[in-house]
Scaffold this motif. Sequence first.
Motif, mmCIF file in Angstrom:
data_model
loop_
_atom_site.group_PDB
_atom_site.id
_atom_site.type_symbol
_atom_site.label_atom_id
_atom_site.label_comp_id
_atom_site.label_asym_id
_atom_site.label_seq_id
_atom_site.Cartn_x
_atom_site.Cartn_y
_atom_site.Cartn_z
ATOM 1 N N TRP A 185 0.866 -1.231 0.287
ATOM 2 C CA TRP A 185 -0.017 0.640 0.158
ATOM 3 C C TRP A 185 0.873 1.267 -0.139
ATOM 4 O O TRP A 185 0.748 2.118 -0.489
ATOM 5 N N LEU A 186 1.950 1.220 0.783
ATOM 6 C CA LEU A 186 3.059 2.151 0.848
ATOM 7 C C LEU A 186 3.186 2.723 -0.973
ATOM 8 O O LEU A 186 2.890 3.490 -1.125
ATOM 9 N N ALA A 187 3.890 1.802 -1.705
ATOM 10 C CA ALA A 187 4.573 1.259 -2.947
ATOM 11 C C ALA A 187 2.873 2.316 -4.068
ATOM 12 O O ALA A 187 3.173 2.722 -4.388
ATOM 13 N N PHE A 191 -1.177 6.906 2.196
ATOM 14 C CA PHE A 191 -0.563 8.989 1.936
ATOM 15 C C PHE A 191 0.523 9.207 2.203
ATOM 16 O O PHE A 191 1.128 9.659 1.639
ATOM 17 N N MET A 192 0.937 8.499 3.206
ATOM 18 C CA MET A 192 2.261 8.073 3.631
ATOM 19 C C MET A 192 3.210 7.658 2.557
ATOM 20 O O MET A 192 4.237 8.442 1.912
ATOM 21 N N GLY A 193 2.722 6.743 1.309
ATOM 22 C CA GLY A 193 3.887 6.321 0.503
ATOM 23 C C GLY A 193 3.509 7.635 -0.753
ATOM 24 O O GLY A 193 4.525 8.159 -1.256
ATOM 25 N N ALA A 194 2.457 8.294 -0.995
ATOM 26 C CA ALA A 194 2.384 9.272 -1.854
ATOM 27 C C ALA A 194 2.967 11.046 -0.776
ATOM 28 O O ALA A 194 3.677 11.125 -1.782
ATOM 29 N N LEU A 195 2.993 10.814 0.165
ATOM 30 C CA LEU A 195 4.294 11.560 0.687
ATOM 31 C C LEU A 195 5.489 10.773 -0.006
ATOM 32 O O LEU A 195 6.381 11.732 -0.634
ATOM 33 N N VAL A 196 5.826 10.018 0.345
ATOM 34 C CA VAL A 196 7.679 9.710 -0.080
ATOM 35 C C VAL A 196 7.559 9.925 -1.723
ATOM 36 O O VAL A 196 8.781 10.388 -2.081
#
Length: 325
Positions: free
Chosen positions: A129-131, A212-217
Amino acid sequence: MARSGITHDPLRAAAPVATPAPAGGRFPPSRALVAVLSALAGFMLTVVWSAEFVDRTIGGSVAGSLLGHPALETPITGVVAGTVFAFVSGLAGTFTACNVAVFGALAPMLGGAGGRRRRLLLALRPLGWLAAGMLTVSACYGAVVGFVGTRMPQFSTTQNAAGGLSARTIQSMVIFGLIGLSMTYFGLAALGIVPDPFDRISRRFPQARVVFMGALVGGFLIGRPFPLFRHLFRDAAESGNPLYGALAFALQSVGNIAVMALLFLILVYFAGGRLHRWLTATPYRLAVVTAALLIVAGVFTFLYWDVRLLAGRGVIPWYPTAPWA
């Protein structure tokens, strides 16, 4: 006896920690102290961090060794060379300042119960999900670069004048400032100091926060001044090919988190059980660890890319830095 029709998903039942909010809303009694000490740690990291050493000495050496030629001095010729360069430059950028925030996003997902194989399978779900969030942003931005890149601030080679900022630098400051403030806010939310914006939506979409954290990355690529990335950016912009831009930027993002993700999976596989027991030993330990990591990463990102950068450009008079930084 009639079946209820409710199926049991063992992976979902024992899913590892994937969101910053602790279960049950239980927060540590000394949450203000946790926030202050974490912010201080993020500040101290900006004082000692050397971009020259990390970006050029480590990043340039790694990329040159993997490619077999000087990475920055050699033109990128063709789509195949560009995609290879994209992934390699991402690997070379593993230990740049941006990935302090990547670690902050991954670390809260370390917990997990069960055997090693089970923990590994559980860890793959939030990592996926992060990816997904990361690749959505990086691929979309790459497509934009392939379409209009030569007219974007990042394409410019204009140098910063003393006491001033180029459009390229301003873009970097805005993007990284927002990323840093967002991660800091989520850290404070994990402590219950500020409202959690994902509290309600996570009840229906449990992975929303991780996406959302993945989007920040993925947002690191928007304005990233890392020399190897700028080399890739200019090639994608000059190609005029949105598909190539999307592919190159997606691969760069994958390469950028590949080492961190591998270390994450190794740690989960060999020590995930002990970590799970330690994180759940007290009602609020998870909140403290999660908040501390996010606040350190967020404060570092904001101060390093906005405040220290302003001092380096002569816009503000001073920022403390170590002799080697």
